[in-house]
Write an enzyme that holds these catalytic residues in place. Structure first.
Site, PDB file in Angstrom:
ATOM      1  N   SER A  18       0.809  -1.221   0.000  1.00  0.00           N
ATOM      2  CA  SER A  18       0.000   0.000   0.000  1.00  0.00           C
ATOM      3  C   SER A  18       0.846   1.277   0.000  1.00  0.00           C
ATOM      4  CB  SER A  18      -0.909  -0.007   1.230  1.00  0.00           C
ATOM      5  OG  SER A  18      -1.620   1.197   1.291  1.00  0.00           O
ATOM      6  N   SER A  20      -0.389   3.932   1.446  1.00  0.00           N
ATOM      7  CA  SER A  20      -1.030   4.745   2.489  1.00  0.00           C
ATOM      8  C   SER A  20      -0.047   5.362   3.464  1.00  0.00           C
ATOM      9  CB  SER A  20      -2.065   3.911   3.247  1.00  0.00           C
ATOM     10  OG  SER A  20      -3.127   3.616   2.389  1.00  0.00           O
ATOM     11  N   THR A  65      -8.003  -2.749   4.975  1.00  0.00           N
ATOM     12  CA  THR A  65      -8.058  -3.135   3.571  1.00  0.00           C
ATOM     13  C   THR A  65      -8.215  -4.654   3.443  1.00  0.00           C
ATOM     14  OG1 THR A  65      -6.983  -2.837   1.419  1.00  0.00           O
ATOM     15  CG2 THR A  65      -5.502  -3.143   3.288  1.00  0.00           C
ATOM     16  N   LYS A  69     -12.322  -6.048   5.328  1.00  0.00           N
ATOM     17  CA  LYS A  69     -13.384  -5.035   5.341  1.00  0.00           C
ATOM     18  C   LYS A  69     -14.702  -5.572   5.919  1.00  0.00           C
ATOM     19  CE  LYS A  69     -11.469  -2.024   1.810  1.00  0.00           C
ATOM     20  NZ  LYS A  69     -11.602  -1.457   0.470  1.00  0.00           N
ATOM     21  N   ASN A  90     -13.956   1.065   5.633  1.00  0.00           N
ATOM     22  CA  ASN A  90     -12.520   1.060   5.311  1.00  0.00           C
ATOM     23  C   ASN A  90     -11.713   1.907   6.301  1.00  0.00           C
ATOM     24  OD1 ASN A  90     -13.587   3.482   3.869  1.00  0.00           O
ATOM     25  ND2 ASN A  90     -11.452   3.706   3.248  1.00  0.00           N
ATOM     26  N   ASP A 105     -14.038   5.614   0.834  1.00  0.00           N
ATOM     27  CA  ASP A 105     -13.736   5.279  -0.571  1.00  0.00           C
ATOM     28  C   ASP A 105     -14.754   5.912  -1.522  1.00  0.00           C
ATOM     29  OD1 ASP A 105     -11.463   3.822  -0.057  1.00  0.00           O
ATOM     30  OD2 ASP A 105     -12.492   1.888   0.008  1.00  0.00           O
ATOM     31  N   GLY A 131     -17.332  -5.249 -11.447  1.00  0.00           N
ATOM     32  CA  GLY A 131     -16.925  -5.679 -10.111  1.00  0.00           C
ATOM     33  C   GLY A 131     -18.072  -5.544  -9.127  1.00  0.00           C
ATOM     34  N   GLY A 133     -17.177  -6.086  -5.434  1.00  0.00           N
ATOM     35  CA  GLY A 133     -16.560  -6.177  -4.109  1.00  0.00           C
ATOM     36  C   GLY A 133     -16.713  -4.859  -3.353  1.00  0.00           C
ATOM     37  N   GLY A 134     -15.844  -4.656  -2.358  1.00  0.00           N
ATOM     38  CA  GLY A 134     -15.941  -3.466  -1.521  1.00  0.00           C
ATOM     39  C   GLY A 134     -15.742  -2.183  -2.314  1.00  0.00           C
ATOM     40  N   ALA A 135     -14.775  -2.166  -3.217  1.00  0.00           N
ATOM     41  CA  ALA A 135     -14.517  -0.954  -4.006  1.00  0.00           C
ATOM     42  C   ALA A 135     -15.698  -0.659  -4.929  1.00  0.00           C
ATOM     43  CB  ALA A 135     -13.231  -1.117  -4.816  1.00  0.00           C
TER      44      ALA A 135
HETATM   45  P1  NDP Z   1     -12.762  -7.412  -3.228  1.00  0.00           P
HETATM   46  O1  NDP Z   1     -11.959  -8.608  -2.894  1.00  0.00           O
HETATM   47  O2  NDP Z   1     -13.840  -6.970  -2.299  1.00  0.00           O
HETATM   48  O3  NDP Z   1     -13.445  -7.596  -4.677  1.00  0.00           O
HETATM   49  C1  NDP Z   1     -12.704  -8.099  -5.752  1.00  0.00           C
HETATM   50  C2  NDP Z   1     -13.476  -7.913  -7.043  1.00  0.00           C
HETATM   51  O4  NDP Z   1     -12.602  -8.281  -8.124  1.00  0.00           O
HETATM   52  C3  NDP Z   1     -14.704  -8.800  -7.169  1.00  0.00           C
HETATM   53  O5  NDP Z   1     -15.689  -8.147  -7.946  1.00  0.00           O
HETATM   54  C4  NDP Z   1     -14.143 -10.006  -7.935  1.00  0.00           C
HETATM   55  O6  NDP Z   1     -15.090 -10.744  -8.647  1.00  0.00           O
HETATM   56  C5  NDP Z   1     -13.231  -9.303  -8.903  1.00  0.00           C
HETATM   57  N1  NDP Z   1     -12.223 -10.203  -9.470  1.00  0.00           N
HETATM   58  C6  NDP Z   1     -11.148 -10.718  -8.841  1.00  0.00           C
HETATM   59  N2  NDP Z   1     -10.430 -11.495  -9.688  1.00  0.00           N
HETATM   60  C7  NDP Z   1     -11.105 -11.461 -10.887  1.00  0.00           C
HETATM   61  C8  NDP Z   1     -10.863 -12.040 -12.162  1.00  0.00           C
HETATM   62  N3  NDP Z   1      -9.796 -12.818 -12.392  1.00  0.00           N
HETATM   63  N4  NDP Z   1     -11.738 -11.769 -13.162  1.00  0.00           N
HETATM   64  C9  NDP Z   1     -12.811 -10.957 -12.946  1.00  0.00           C
HETATM   65  N5  NDP Z   1     -13.085 -10.381 -11.755  1.00  0.00           N
HETATM   66  C10 NDP Z   1     -12.238 -10.635 -10.741  1.00  0.00           C
HETATM   67  O7  NDP Z   1     -11.701  -6.235  -3.433  1.00  0.00           O
HETATM   68  P2  NDP Z   1     -11.960  -4.669  -3.287  1.00  0.00           P
HETATM   69  O8  NDP Z   1     -13.244  -4.353  -3.961  1.00  0.00           O
HETATM   70  O9  NDP Z   1     -11.798  -4.244  -1.886  1.00  0.00           O
HETATM   71  O10 NDP Z   1     -10.722  -4.066  -4.101  1.00  0.00           O
HETATM   72  C11 NDP Z   1     -10.738  -4.044  -5.500  1.00  0.00           C
HETATM   73  C12 NDP Z   1      -9.579  -3.187  -5.991  1.00  0.00           C
HETATM   74  O11 NDP Z   1      -9.828  -1.835  -5.618  1.00  0.00           O
HETATM   75  C13 NDP Z   1      -8.216  -3.534  -5.387  1.00  0.00           C
HETATM   76  O12 NDP Z   1      -7.267  -3.501  -6.427  1.00  0.00           O
HETATM   77  C14 NDP Z   1      -7.951  -2.416  -4.408  1.00  0.00           C
HETATM   78  O13 NDP Z   1      -6.584  -2.161  -4.217  1.00  0.00           O
HETATM   79  C15 NDP Z   1      -8.629  -1.269  -5.130  1.00  0.00           C
HETATM   80  N6  NDP Z   1      -8.999  -0.172  -4.262  1.00  0.00           N
HETATM   81  C16 NDP Z   1      -8.507   1.056  -4.590  1.00  0.00           C
HETATM   82  C17 NDP Z   1      -8.804   2.141  -3.826  1.00  0.00           C
HETATM   83  C18 NDP Z   1      -8.247   3.461  -4.201  1.00  0.00           C
HETATM   84  O14 NDP Z   1      -8.295   4.367  -3.362  1.00  0.00           O
HETATM   85  N7  NDP Z   1      -7.746   3.633  -5.412  1.00  0.00           N
HETATM   86  C19 NDP Z   1      -9.667   2.042  -2.635  1.00  0.00           C
HETATM   87  C20 NDP Z   1     -10.181   0.705  -2.416  1.00  0.00           C
HETATM   88  C21 NDP Z   1      -9.834  -0.352  -3.201  1.00  0.00           C
HETATM   89  P3  NDP Z   1     -15.735 -12.080  -8.005  1.00  0.00           P
HETATM   90  O15 NDP Z   1     -16.831 -11.611  -7.105  1.00  0.00           O
HETATM   91  O16 NDP Z   1     -16.197 -12.841  -9.183  1.00  0.00           O
HETATM   92  O17 NDP Z   1     -14.627 -12.797  -7.265  1.00  0.00           O
END
Ligand code: NDP
Length: 280
Positions: A18, A20, A65, A69, A90, A105, A131, A133-135
């Site tokens: 990170s 951060s 992170t 989360k 977060n 975020d 996507g 996930g959390g982001a």
């Molecule tokens: P999560 O683990 O909560 O979610 C991951 C997401 O990525 C899911 O939608 C997952 O899909 C998808 N994914 C993972 N691998 C694949 C793949 N091979 N093909 C397709 N989809 C895939 O992570 P976060 O949401 O917390 O984080 C996501 C990104 O955001 C990270 O890179 C993080 O560093 C970044 N981020 C950046 C921030 C910033 O300030 N710039 C702030 C917060 C996060 P599935 O559900 O199918 O597994």
């Protein structure tokens, strides 16, 4: 400026990748605040113990992170509006008698997007989010608050997208199948990668952009590398691009203010320092 040193942490597993600590360290120095921001790699089974230890040590709070989360959401005793709406925490702020859980975020993504593209562009048409996930939750919440008329979302695992839609309850949100790129991008004014795909050392997001209008902007939440392969392809087609570093800097502002009592600024000099670190 402050009387006694103040401390905050990042808890992740791993946490070393990170930026951060550089971000908060930059602001601590800029404002002459006595204190430190440390990065802690903590396995999921030790997350609760780590939080208790930080509170005993009188830390002001912590960033949380991947993969903590979800646990952070359960541990927080009071939530701010964005954490409650997104069901993602977060940031912790440790008060004497309770743990506040924030989501910064959504704020970071929204402020940066408007700064880069202007609010009028952001609201000018549908947005496509990849996507769930959390982001992605933060991105969807930010777009909804900015008044985006339609938010289309596709995730590799459909059940996770369904859960997001059930929990966020937004009239403007529409789920599409993972490979329905035409449905996702047609007439869209923005496309956002909110997955982990594109991170340094990992696979790239290979999605066809042919159906995305050339006036549309393409954003990525991934900030390392600064220009992901998706952003590279988008730039080559002539799209405006928005990288993840702006979101990172802006999400840090309310964290720093809550922990250290000063609202810091996002400046070109800060961005240059972080870019320098990314280039190694
Ligand atoms: P999560 O683990 O909560 O979610 C991951 C997401 O990525 C899911 O939608 C997952 O899909 C998808 N994914 C993972 N691998 C694949 C793949 N091979 N093909 C397709 N989809 C895939 O992570 P976060 O949401 O917390 O984080 C996501 C990104 O955001 C990270 O890179 C993080 O560093 C970044 N981020 C950046 C921030 C910033 O300030 N710039 C702030 C917060 C996060 P599935 O559900 O199918 O597994």
């Amino acid at each position: 400026m402050t009387d006694s040193p103040r401390f905050a942490a990042l808890i992740g597993w791993p946490a070393a990748h990170s930026l951060s600590s550089l971000l908060h360290g930059y602001w601590l120095k800029e404002h002459g605040i006595s204190g430190a921001y440390v990065q802690l790699s903590v396995p999921p089974q030790d997350f609760g113990k780590c939080v208790s230890a930080l509170r005993r040590l009188r830390f002001a709070g912590a960033n949380v992170t991947v993969p903590h989360k979800q646990q952070a959401f359960s541990l927080a005793e009071t939530l701010d509006d964005d954490a409650r709406a997104s069901r993602v925490v977060n940031v912790f702020v440790f008060e004497r008698d309770r743990i506040l859980g924030l989501n910064t975020d959504a704020h970071g993504f929204g402020v940066n997007l408007v700064e880069c593209l202007g609010a009028a562009h952001v609201r000018s048409g549908p947005a496509a989010v990849i996507g769930a996930g959390g982001a992605a939750r933060a991105v969807v919440l930010a777009l909804s608050k900015l008044g985006v008329p339609e938010i289309r979302l596709a995730n590799r695992t459909r059940a996770r997208a369904d859960k997001l839609a059930r929990e966020l309850q937004l009239a403007s949100l529409r789920l599409l199948d993972w490979d329905d790129w035409r449905g996702l991008f047609t007439h869209a004014s923005l496309a956002v990668n909110a997955t982990t795909v594109g991170m340094l050392g990992g696979p790239s997001l290979k999605i066809p952009l042919e159906n995305l209008p050339l006036e549309a902007a393409v954003a990525d939440v991934v900030y390392n590398p600064l220009e992901t392969q998706l952003l590279e392809s988008a730039r080559a087609r002539g799209h405006r691009i928005v990288d993840g570093l702006g979101m990172l800097m802006h999400q840090g502002v309310p964290c720093f203010a809550a922990w250290f009592g000063v609202e810091p600024k996002v400046t070109p000099a800060l961005r240059a320092a972080l870019e320098g670190a990314l280039r190694g």
